[in-house]
Design a protein around this motif. Sequence first.
Motif, PDB file in Angstrom:
ATOM      1  N   HIS A 174     102.869 129.782  73.781  1.00 31.29           N
ATOM      2  CA  HIS A 174     102.937 131.180  74.228  1.00 31.29           C
ATOM      3  C   HIS A 174     101.799 131.468  75.202  1.00 31.29           C
ATOM      4  O   HIS A 174     100.647 131.100  74.944  1.00 31.29           O
ATOM      5  CB  HIS A 174     102.798 132.126  73.029  1.00 31.29           C
ATOM      6  N   LEU A 175     102.125 132.136  76.283  1.00 30.63           N
ATOM      7  CA  LEU A 175     101.121 132.640  77.211  1.00 30.63           C
ATOM      8  C   LEU A 175     101.029 134.146  76.989  1.00 30.63           C
ATOM      9  O   LEU A 175     102.007 134.866  77.213  1.00 30.63           O
ATOM     10  CB  LEU A 175     101.494 132.327  78.656  1.00 30.63           C
ATOM     11  N   VAL A 176      99.867 134.580  76.516  1.00 30.69           N
ATOM     12  CA  VAL A 176      99.678 135.990  76.177  1.00 30.69           C
ATOM     13  C   VAL A 176      98.630 136.591  77.110  1.00 30.69           C
ATOM     14  O   VAL A 176      97.524 136.056  77.242  1.00 30.69           O
ATOM     15  CB  VAL A 176      99.235 136.160  74.705  1.00 30.69           C
ATOM     16  N   MET A 177      98.989 137.698  77.752  1.00 31.48           N
ATOM     17  CA  MET A 177      98.068 138.416  78.630  1.00 31.48           C
ATOM     18  C   MET A 177      97.451 139.567  77.839  1.00 31.48           C
ATOM     19  O   MET A 177      98.175 140.309  77.157  1.00 31.48           O
ATOM     20  CB  MET A 177      98.805 138.962  79.849  1.00 31.48           C
ATOM     21  N   VAL A 178      96.131 139.705  77.930  1.00 33.45           N
ATOM     22  CA  VAL A 178      95.427 140.750  77.183  1.00 33.45           C
ATOM     23  C   VAL A 178      94.507 141.512  78.129  1.00 33.45           C
ATOM     24  O   VAL A 178      93.793 140.911  78.934  1.00 33.45           O
ATOM     25  CB  VAL A 178      94.594 140.161  76.020  1.00 33.45           C
ATOM     26  N   GLU A 179      94.554 142.830  78.013  1.00 29.95           N
ATOM     27  CA  GLU A 179      93.597 143.694  78.706  1.00 29.95           C
ATOM     28  C   GLU A 179      92.917 144.567  77.662  1.00 29.95           C
ATOM     29  O   GLU A 179      93.569 145.051  76.741  1.00 29.95           O
ATOM     30  CB  GLU A 179      94.289 144.577  79.736  1.00 29.95           C
ATOM     31  N   VAL A 180      91.599 144.731  77.821  1.00 31.28           N
ATOM     32  CA  VAL A 180      90.829 145.581  76.921  1.00 31.28           C
ATOM     33  C   VAL A 180      90.324 146.770  77.726  1.00 31.28           C
ATOM     34  O   VAL A 180      89.736 146.607  78.798  1.00 31.28           O
ATOM     35  CB  VAL A 180      89.652 144.817  76.285  1.00 31.28           C
ATOM     36  N   PHE A 181      90.583 147.944  77.177  1.00 32.50           N
ATOM     37  CA  PHE A 181      90.233 149.197  77.839  1.00 32.50           C
ATOM     38  C   PHE A 181      89.150 149.941  77.064  1.00 32.50           C
ATOM     39  O   PHE A 181      89.136 149.922  75.836  1.00 32.50           O
ATOM     40  CB  PHE A 181      91.456 150.119  77.907  1.00 32.50           C
ATOM     41  N   CYS A 182      88.289 150.634  77.804  1.00 32.65           N
ATOM     42  CA  CYS A 182      87.396 151.647  77.259  1.00 32.65           C
ATOM     43  C   CYS A 182      87.794 152.919  77.994  1.00 32.65           C
ATOM     44  O   CYS A 182      87.601 153.008  79.216  1.00 32.65           O
ATOM     45  CB  CYS A 182      85.933 151.313  77.509  1.00 32.65           C
ATOM     46  N   ALA A 183      88.410 153.842  77.271  1.00 35.29           N
ATOM     47  CA  ALA A 183      89.067 154.999  77.889  1.00 35.29           C
ATOM     48  C   ALA A 183      90.116 154.461  78.852  1.00 35.29           C
ATOM     49  O   ALA A 183      90.975 153.698  78.441  1.00 35.29           O
ATOM     50  CB  ALA A 183      88.057 155.926  78.549  1.00 35.29           C
ATOM     51  N   GLU A 184      90.042 154.768  80.120  1.00 30.96           N
ATOM     52  CA  GLU A 184      91.047 154.310  81.084  1.00 30.96           C
ATOM     53  C   GLU A 184      90.586 153.105  81.908  1.00 30.96           C
ATOM     54  O   GLU A 184      91.329 152.597  82.734  1.00 30.96           O
ATOM     55  CB  GLU A 184      91.417 155.450  82.039  1.00 30.96           C
ATOM     56  N   GLU A 185      89.359 152.644  81.652  1.00 31.97           N
ATOM     57  CA  GLU A 185      88.812 151.537  82.438  1.00 31.97           C
ATOM     58  C   GLU A 185      89.032 150.187  81.757  1.00 31.97           C
ATOM     59  O   GLU A 185      88.801 150.049  80.556  1.00 31.97           O
ATOM     60  CB  GLU A 185      87.311 151.735  82.653  1.00 31.97           C
ATOM     61  N   ILE A 186      89.429 149.192  82.534  1.00 33.30           N
ATOM     62  CA  ILE A 186      89.567 147.833  82.016  1.00 33.30           C
ATOM     63  C   ILE A 186      88.179 147.191  81.982  1.00 33.30           C
ATOM     64  O   ILE A 186      87.483 147.145  82.992  1.00 33.30           O
ATOM     65  CB  ILE A 186      90.524 146.986  82.876  1.00 33.30           C
ATOM     66  N   VAL A 187      87.785 146.716  80.789  1.00 32.45           N
ATOM     67  CA  VAL A 187      86.480 146.076  80.646  1.00 32.45           C
ATOM     68  C   VAL A 187      86.599 144.563  80.479  1.00 32.45           C
ATOM     69  O   VAL A 187      85.614 143.843  80.608  1.00 32.45           O
ATOM     70  CB  VAL A 187      85.679 146.685  79.475  1.00 32.45           C
ATOM     71  N   PHE A 188      87.815 144.075  80.197  1.00 29.52           N
ATOM     72  CA  PHE A 188      88.038 142.660  79.922  1.00 29.52           C
ATOM     73  C   PHE A 188      89.501 142.358  80.186  1.00 29.52           C
ATOM     74  O   PHE A 188      90.375 143.178  79.897  1.00 29.52           O
ATOM     75  CB  PHE A 188      87.717 142.394  78.438  1.00 29.52           C
ATOM     76  N   SER A 189      89.776 141.173  80.733  1.00 26.35           N
ATOM     77  CA  SER A 189      91.166 140.730  80.839  1.00 26.35           C
ATOM     78  C   SER A 189      91.190 139.221  80.597  1.00 26.35           C
ATOM     79  O   SER A 189      90.207 138.522  80.857  1.00 26.35           O
ATOM     80  CB  SER A 189      91.777 141.064  82.204  1.00 26.35           C
ATOM     81  N   GLY A 190      92.319 138.761  80.084  1.00 25.09           N
ATOM     82  CA  GLY A 190      92.396 137.344  79.812  1.00 25.09           C
ATOM     83  C   GLY A 190      93.811 136.854  79.615  1.00 25.09           C
ATOM     84  O   GLY A 190      94.730 137.623  79.333  1.00 25.09           O
ATOM     85  N   SER A 191      93.939 135.551  79.789  1.00 21.49           N
ATOM     86  CA  SER A 191      95.180 134.839  79.553  1.00 21.49           C
ATOM     87  C   SER A 191      94.908 133.876  78.401  1.00 21.49           C
ATOM     88  O   SER A 191      94.016 133.028  78.496  1.00 21.49           O
ATOM     89  CB  SER A 191      95.572 134.080  80.818  1.00 21.49           C
ATOM     90  N   PHE A 192      95.662 134.012  77.312  1.00 16.43           N
ATOM     91  CA  PHE A 192      95.463 133.218  76.110  1.00 16.43           C
ATOM     92  C   PHE A 192      96.665 132.299  75.902  1.00 16.43           C
ATOM     93  O   PHE A 192      97.804 132.765  75.888  1.00 16.43           O
ATOM     94  CB  PHE A 192      95.300 134.130  74.890  1.00 16.43           C
ATOM     95  N   THR A 193      96.401 131.011  75.777  1.00 17.84           N
ATOM     96  CA  THR A 193      97.459 130.047  75.484  1.00 17.84           C
ATOM     97  C   THR A 193      97.447 129.801  73.983  1.00 17.84           C
ATOM     98  O   THR A 193      96.459 129.290  73.433  1.00 17.84           O
ATOM     99  CB  THR A 193      97.234 128.729  76.241  1.00 17.84           C
ATOM    100  N   CYS A 194      98.530 130.203  73.335  1.00 14.42           N
ATOM    101  CA  CYS A 194      98.640 130.111  71.883  1.00 14.42           C
ATOM    102  C   CYS A 194      99.763 129.141  71.524  1.00 14.42           C
ATOM    103  O   CYS A 194     100.764 129.056  72.239  1.00 14.42           O
ATOM    104  CB  CYS A 194      98.956 131.483  71.285  1.00 14.42           C
ATOM    105  N   PHE A 195      99.584 128.445  70.414  1.00 18.85           N
ATOM    106  CA  PHE A 195     100.598 127.510  69.944  1.00 18.85           C
ATOM    107  C   PHE A 195     101.024 127.880  68.530  1.00 18.85           C
ATOM    108  O   PHE A 195     100.195 128.276  67.712  1.00 18.85           O
ATOM    109  CB  PHE A 195     100.052 126.074  69.939  1.00 18.85           C
ATOM    110  N   VAL A 196     102.316 127.721  68.259  1.00 19.07           N
ATOM    111  CA  VAL A 196     102.836 127.855  66.909  1.00 19.07           C
ATOM    112  C   VAL A 196     103.087 126.446  66.402  1.00 19.07           C
ATOM    113  O   VAL A 196     103.948 125.734  66.925  1.00 19.07           O
ATOM    114  CB  VAL A 196     104.123 128.702  66.869  1.00 19.07           C
TER     115      VAL A 196
END
Length: 128
Positions: free
Chosen positions: A98-120
């Motif tokens: 699985h390729l999972v895209m994640v964004e972390v927000f503080c209020a409306e601002e993006i403080v972190f973004s990432g692409s996570f490769t996950c396996f089952v």
Amino acid sequence: MEIKTHESIDRSLCGEPVMVADGGSEVRMECLQCMAADASGLVHGGFIFGMADYAAMLSVNHPNVVLGAAEVRFMKPSRVGDVLVAKAKDTTPGERKHLVMVEVFCAEEIVFSGSFTCFVTKEHVLAG
């Protein structure tokens, strides 16, 4: 939706799930004093990464999901007292990888973004 993974995680350090759906999740975390890296209240990035990783795991939501790789970017600092929300989207649902895209927000601002490769995996990684 029922949470099927990471049942024993410390939610005070990795965030509280606010939404778990097929292929997506949202996790909310308040930045605590114990997360501070210095006297100014700068939050150590490892806590933000942990929150984003937890959101990625929840978006896959399988008992045997594990993280294989991550490519991340810290865009703005976070401080003690900030309330962060991680939004994760599984871009390859139904697959073993699985390729999972994640964004972390503080209020409306993006403080972190990432692409996570996950396996089952077929069984728990610590089985046997």
